[in-house]
Design a protein around this motif. Structure first.
Motif, PDB file in Angstrom:
ATOM      1  N   TYR A 166     -39.318  51.318  -0.756  1.00  0.00           N
ATOM      2  CA  TYR A 166     -38.934  52.508  -0.004  1.00  0.00           C
ATOM      3  C   TYR A 166     -39.792  53.697  -0.423  1.00  0.00           C
ATOM      4  O   TYR A 166     -39.874  54.030  -1.609  1.00  0.00           O
ATOM      5  N   TYR A 167     -40.408  54.317   0.517  1.00  0.00           N
ATOM      6  CA  TYR A 167     -41.270  55.464   0.228  1.00  0.00           C
ATOM      7  C   TYR A 167     -41.317  56.371   1.453  1.00  0.00           C
ATOM      8  O   TYR A 167     -40.946  55.987   2.565  1.00  0.00           O
ATOM      9  N   TRP A 168     -41.791  57.601   1.199  1.00  0.00           N
ATOM     10  CA  TRP A 168     -42.014  58.550   2.290  1.00  0.00           C
ATOM     11  C   TRP A 168     -43.495  58.879   2.356  1.00  0.00           C
ATOM     12  O   TRP A 168     -44.145  59.051   1.314  1.00  0.00           O
ATOM     13  N   THR A 170     -44.760  61.646   3.223  1.00  0.00           N
ATOM     14  CA  THR A 170     -44.877  63.023   2.716  1.00  0.00           C
ATOM     15  C   THR A 170     -43.586  63.392   1.996  1.00  0.00           C
ATOM     16  O   THR A 170     -42.525  62.825   2.272  1.00  0.00           O
ATOM     17  N   LYS A 228     -40.101  65.277   0.732  1.00  0.00           N
ATOM     18  CA  LYS A 228     -38.964  65.882   1.418  1.00  0.00           C
ATOM     19  C   LYS A 228     -38.278  66.865   0.476  1.00  0.00           C
ATOM     20  O   LYS A 228     -38.524  66.875  -0.734  1.00  0.00           O
ATOM     21  N   ALA A 271     -36.971  66.760   5.961  1.00  0.00           N
ATOM     22  CA  ALA A 271     -38.411  66.526   6.103  1.00  0.00           C
ATOM     23  C   ALA A 271     -39.024  67.741   6.780  1.00  0.00           C
ATOM     24  O   ALA A 271     -38.334  68.547   7.402  1.00  0.00           O
ATOM     25  N   GLY A 301     -40.420  60.888  -3.287  1.00  0.00           N
ATOM     26  CA  GLY A 301     -39.903  59.649  -2.727  1.00  0.00           C
ATOM     27  C   GLY A 301     -38.413  59.541  -2.948  1.00  0.00           C
ATOM     28  O   GLY A 301     -37.822  60.314  -3.710  1.00  0.00           O
ATOM     29  N   ASP A 339     -30.610  58.489  -0.100  1.00  0.00           N
ATOM     30  CA  ASP A 339     -31.802  59.087   0.498  1.00  0.00           C
ATOM     31  C   ASP A 339     -32.378  58.219   1.612  1.00  0.00           C
ATOM     32  O   ASP A 339     -33.124  58.705   2.467  1.00  0.00           O
ATOM     33  N   MET A 340     -32.025  56.932   1.593  1.00  0.00           N
ATOM     34  CA  MET A 340     -32.514  55.980   2.610  1.00  0.00           C
ATOM     35  C   MET A 340     -31.355  55.114   3.089  1.00  0.00           C
ATOM     36  O   MET A 340     -31.498  53.905   3.260  1.00  0.00           O
TER      37      MET A 340
END
Length: 516
Positions: free
Chosen positions: A376-378, A380, A382, A435, A470, A476-477
């Protein structure tokens, strides 16, 4: 140990004879047989769905085995024996069978005929009545009938000769049914409706007989007849309720009689019509006999003139006989029932193994996230924090103090503890994970993507929190984590089912799928 048996020319001792069958066995899952045609039905249905990737029979078979293993697990858990399961399956079968047992043309014709009869006979669709009623069983003696008739004649003479008589008092004193009620066409015996709909408001009838007993009816009120298009569905429903089956034309009755070798014993039928009862066999459908006792049970719930009752009994018996054989006559009906049955069972077992408490268990979800955190990652960063808008400066200071040195999960509770209800009325705030582009104030203060923002009626604005690269916890996810955890549970469950289940595939029959 996985018990996957690949069978070639010898299919459980049947040898090449299996291939001479019109519908050979393709698969056995824990002993449950799946024929080639059943598999082909599911295969074609799957490949006809535009949103699904088309599969070869071999590719689809792998998924189909998992499907049947789940059904087997549900059965092993006794889920097919519960009352709720039986009732739901029976309800669906009644719904599905209706299209196979309904003569649409006859249904429309009889609904229209009933409507025309109503319009020609009366100007109303419903009448409200009360009646002086004496119940008489079908086997009532001649003496009992004479006594009841004499008593009702006396009551009628009293009513007729005394214009001031209160009909409701006679109902209260003499009637076996003391209620007033609305009558629509096909809700009561024809003898009753014929009299009730012929009366004007406040008129009462002479004594008359129906299959239920003897009546004197008075009409209290009425409702006019609406257009056919408004009544069509209701008329069909009433026709079905009266005869316990949808309307059916004579040609369909003739067809069923011929198909099932209907035999009528006319002498015994004549005895029934003449005497009102008989113990003899009235007719046979296939190998099944229907006696006077069977008719007696039917007639108790279908009050009508005897000849019409008998006709309805024959029709209903033919349709019931047909209903019992729908699975044998129509493969699509059988497969739809199997599909629905399996669907209920898979839903129940999946709820226990995959969808239920597991997805509500915060500890399980957090542990799954920690174990798979790298997945799990973003793209950019947040911002996790709070955006506060206030009409005054003071609440901003109070909020900053309230959340200081507190975990993010405790911020909202702390706000409600530290600020009075009056102070909270002058404040708007939003807590969450943001975001870039999701909140104009976060974009301004944190991501520096806004040069200026309008403040409106809340001119004092601030944000507190932190920018994170992240996800740090499963919340968060939440959506993706729950989806992946459900998929993980599903895969682990299927592995377990595969390891314990016994699957037997006839590879030679598999080669003939869509090619026979």
């Amino acid at each position: 140990m996985k018990k996957l048996v690949l069978l070639f020319l010898v299919w459980l001792g049947c040898g090449v004879n299996a291939f001479s069958q019109l519908d050979p066995v393709l698969l056995r899952v824990n002993g449950e047989v799946v024929t080639r045609s059943e598999f082909e039905y599911s295969f074609h249905k799957n490949n006809s769905m535009a949103m699904l990737e088309k599969k070869t029979p071999e590719e689809f078979l792998d998924l189909y085995i998992d499907y049947k293993l789940k059904v087997s697990a549900a059965r092993s858990a006794g889920m097919d024996t519960t009352q709720s399961f039986k009732e739901e399956l029976a309800s669906y079968r009644r719904f599905l069978a209706k299209s196979y047992l309904t003569d649409t043309a006859a249904e429309e014709e009889q609904a229209r005929k009933l409507y025309d009869d109503m319009k020609n006979s009366v100007s109303v669709s419903q009448v409200q009545v009360m009646h002086i009623f004496k119940y008489l069983p079908q086997n009532a003696s001649a003496a009992a009938i004479r006594n009841a008739s004499s008593k009702m004649d006396s009551i009628y003479r009293l009513l007729r000769n005394n214009s001031a008589a209160d009909f409701s008092q006679y109902v209260a004193q003499y009637s076996d049914d003391k209620n007033k009620f609305w009558v629509s066409w096909l809700q009561m015996p024809e003898e009753f409706e014929k009299v009730a709909f012929a009366l004007n408001k406040n008129e009462f009838s002479e004594p008359f007989f129906s299959p239920q007993g003897i009546h004197i009816v008075k009409v209290l009120d009425s409702k006019s007849i609406p257009p056919f298009r408004e009544m069509r569905g209701e008329l069909i429903r009433r026709l079905t309720n009266r005869y316990k089956t949808a309307p059916i034309s004579d040609p369909v009755v003739v067809k069923l009689k011929k198909e099932y070798q209907f035999v009528s014993y006319e002498e015994n039928v004549s005895e029934l019509i003449r005497q009102g009862q008989t113990d003899r066999v009235l007719f046979k459908i296939g190998e099944k006999s229907y006696s006077g006792q069977d008719f007696l049970l039917f007639s108790k719930n279908h009050p009508r003139e005897l000849n019409l009752q008998y006709h309805d009994f024959v029709v209903k018996s033919l349709l019931d006989y047909e209903d019992e054989r729908l699975e044998q006559k129509y493969p699509d009906f059988k497969y739809l029932m199997t599909e629905y049955r399996d669907g209920i069972l898979i839903s129940e077992i999946s709820n226990r193994e995959v969808w239920g408490d597991h997805l509500d268990d915060e500890a399980e979800l957090e542990e799954f996230f920690r174990t798979h955190k790298k997945d799990y990652y973003w793209p950019t960063p947040k911002f996790r924090g709070i955006v506060v808008m206030s009409q005054q400066k003071k609440p901003l200071k109070l909020i900053k103090k309230a959340i200081k040195k507190r975990d993010f999960d405790e911020w909202e509770t702390s706000l409600k503890e530290k600020l009075t209800p009056e102070q909270l009325l002058n404040v708007q705030y939003e807590l969450g994970l943001f975001a870039a582009g999701e909140n104009k104030y976060v974009d301004y203060f944190i991501f520096k993507k806004e040069k200026d923002v309008p403040l409106g009626p809340f001119p004092y604005v601030n944000v507190w929190g932190e920018k994170i690269k992240g996800p740090e916890k499963y919340e968060d996810m939440r959506g993706p984590v729950m989806f992946d955890y459900q998929l993980f549970l599903e895969q682990e469950w299927v592995k377990k089912l595969r390891s314990k289940g016994k699957v037997e595939i006839n590879q030679e029959v598999l080669k003939t799928v869509n090619n026979h």
